[in-house]
Design a protein around this motif. Structure first.
Motif, mmCIF file in Angstrom:
data_model
loop_
_atom_site.group_PDB
_atom_site.id
_atom_site.type_symbol
_atom_site.label_atom_id
_atom_site.label_comp_id
_atom_site.label_asym_id
_atom_site.label_seq_id
_atom_site.Cartn_x
_atom_site.Cartn_y
_atom_site.Cartn_z
ATOM 1 N N GLN A 1 0.620 -1.100 0.166
ATOM 2 C CA GLN A 1 0.002 -0.036 0.043
ATOM 3 C C GLN A 1 0.796 1.213 -0.057
ATOM 4 O OE1 GLN A 1 -3.301 0.062 0.503
ATOM 5 N NE2 GLN A 1 -3.870 -2.264 0.577
ATOM 6 N N ARG A 2 0.543 2.115 -1.044
ATOM 7 C CA ARG A 2 1.616 3.266 -1.084
ATOM 8 C C ARG A 2 1.291 4.173 0.450
ATOM 9 N NH1 ARG A 2 3.009 4.450 -6.494
ATOM 10 N NH2 ARG A 2 3.763 6.610 -6.014
ATOM 11 N N GLU A 3 0.233 4.410 0.876
ATOM 12 C CA GLU A 3 -0.035 5.274 1.953
ATOM 13 C C GLU A 3 0.767 4.789 3.103
ATOM 14 O OE1 GLU A 3 -2.527 4.287 0.084
ATOM 15 O OE2 GLU A 3 -2.941 6.014 -1.015
ATOM 16 N N ASP A 4 0.446 3.273 3.318
ATOM 17 C CA ASP A 4 1.286 2.851 4.538
ATOM 18 C C ASP A 4 2.870 2.656 4.336
ATOM 19 O OD1 ASP A 4 -1.200 1.943 5.623
ATOM 20 O OD2 ASP A 4 -1.101 -0.209 4.779
ATOM 21 N N ALA A 5 3.326 2.656 2.973
ATOM 22 C CA ALA A 5 4.692 2.722 2.760
ATOM 23 C C ALA A 5 5.160 3.962 3.105
ATOM 24 C CB ALA A 5 5.084 2.199 1.360
ATOM 25 N N LEU A 6 4.357 5.007 2.706
ATOM 26 C CA LEU A 6 5.057 6.566 3.182
ATOM 27 C C LEU A 6 4.905 6.713 4.638
ATOM 28 C CD1 LEU A 6 2.856 8.132 0.409
ATOM 29 C CD2 LEU A 6 5.446 8.201 0.718
ATOM 30 N N ASP A 7 3.960 6.256 5.408
ATOM 31 C CA ASP A 7 4.035 6.384 6.972
ATOM 32 C C ASP A 7 5.286 5.567 7.367
ATOM 33 O OD1 ASP A 7 1.596 7.735 6.638
ATOM 34 O OD2 ASP A 7 0.355 5.778 7.258
ATOM 35 N N ALA A 8 5.407 4.390 6.815
ATOM 36 C CA ALA A 8 6.359 3.632 7.438
ATOM 37 C C ALA A 8 7.885 4.353 7.387
ATOM 38 C CB ALA A 8 6.520 2.158 6.838
ATOM 39 N N VAL A 9 7.977 4.764 6.248
ATOM 40 C CA VAL A 9 9.372 5.464 5.764
ATOM 41 C C VAL A 9 9.582 7.143 6.577
ATOM 42 C CG1 VAL A 9 10.758 6.524 3.979
ATOM 43 C CG2 VAL A 9 9.423 4.600 3.503
#
Length: 191
Positions: free
Chosen positions: A47-55
């Motif tokens: 998921q793009r949004e989850d990836a952005l949050d994690a980074v």
């Protein structure tokens, strides 16, 4: 914050590896690693949004380590990011899926990082190749995928990879060998 918006990500160029000059400051290091970290997180979280949050969470946590020597930043950052991804995956497992079904269909969404240059055929071929690589990586067991990503794509040494993954150097080598074999079989089958 340093993290780029999804539509501002640097294009992936298969012909040349990304520059890896030593960072003069933590901010420079984070700028250099952000696109690769996002791809790593997106492959694992899907998921793009989850990836952005994690980074972004990993980058924020790294600010507490700005006084550490620069050579410690890469393994430290990748450990933090890996732990954040694991936390997010665990949280997702505990969701009551029968109450909140995941029906948005984004699991098979393609990633649009390829350069939108003047040649549409090449653009399409690059997107297809990346999609096949991501599919092959997602089919790997998590430990093999981590070993492959950290050793091959991030070019970390065996000792740093073992420290990040929390296992022995021998285990890293075993996971990497199995990952390479599985990827080769999968990608050969696609030819």
């Amino acid at each position: 914050m340093l993290l780029l918006a999804p539509d501002k990500l640097a294009p992936v160029n298969a012909d040349s590896p990304p520059p890896r000059a030593p960072a003069a400051s933590l901010e420079d290091f984070l700028r250099q690693v952000e696109a690769r970290a996002f791809r790593f997180a997106e492959i694992n979280l899907r998921q793009r949004e989850d990836a952005l949050d994690a980074v972004q969470d990993a980058m924020l946590k790294m600010l507490g380590y700005r006084d550490r020597p620069a050579q410690e930043w890469p393994p430290l950052f990748w450990s933090i990011l890996r732990n954040r991804i694991t936390d997010m995956q665990r949280r997702a497992l505990f969701r009551l899926r029968w109450l909140l079904p995941d029906t948005d269909g984004r699991d098979g969404e393609t990633i649009d990082w390829a350069d939108a240059g003047p040649d549409p055929a090449r653009h399409h071929a690059d997107r297809e190749a990346w999609t096949q690589i991501v599919t092959a990586l997602r089919r790997l067991p998590a430990r093999q995928r981590e070993a492959f990503t950290l050793r091959v794509l991030e070019e970390l040494d065996v000792a740093d990879t073992a420290r990040i993954m929390g296992c022995s150097e021998g285990s890293v080598k075993t996971h990497l060998s199995r990952a390479r074999e599985a990827l080769q079989r999968h990608l050969e089958a696609l030819r």
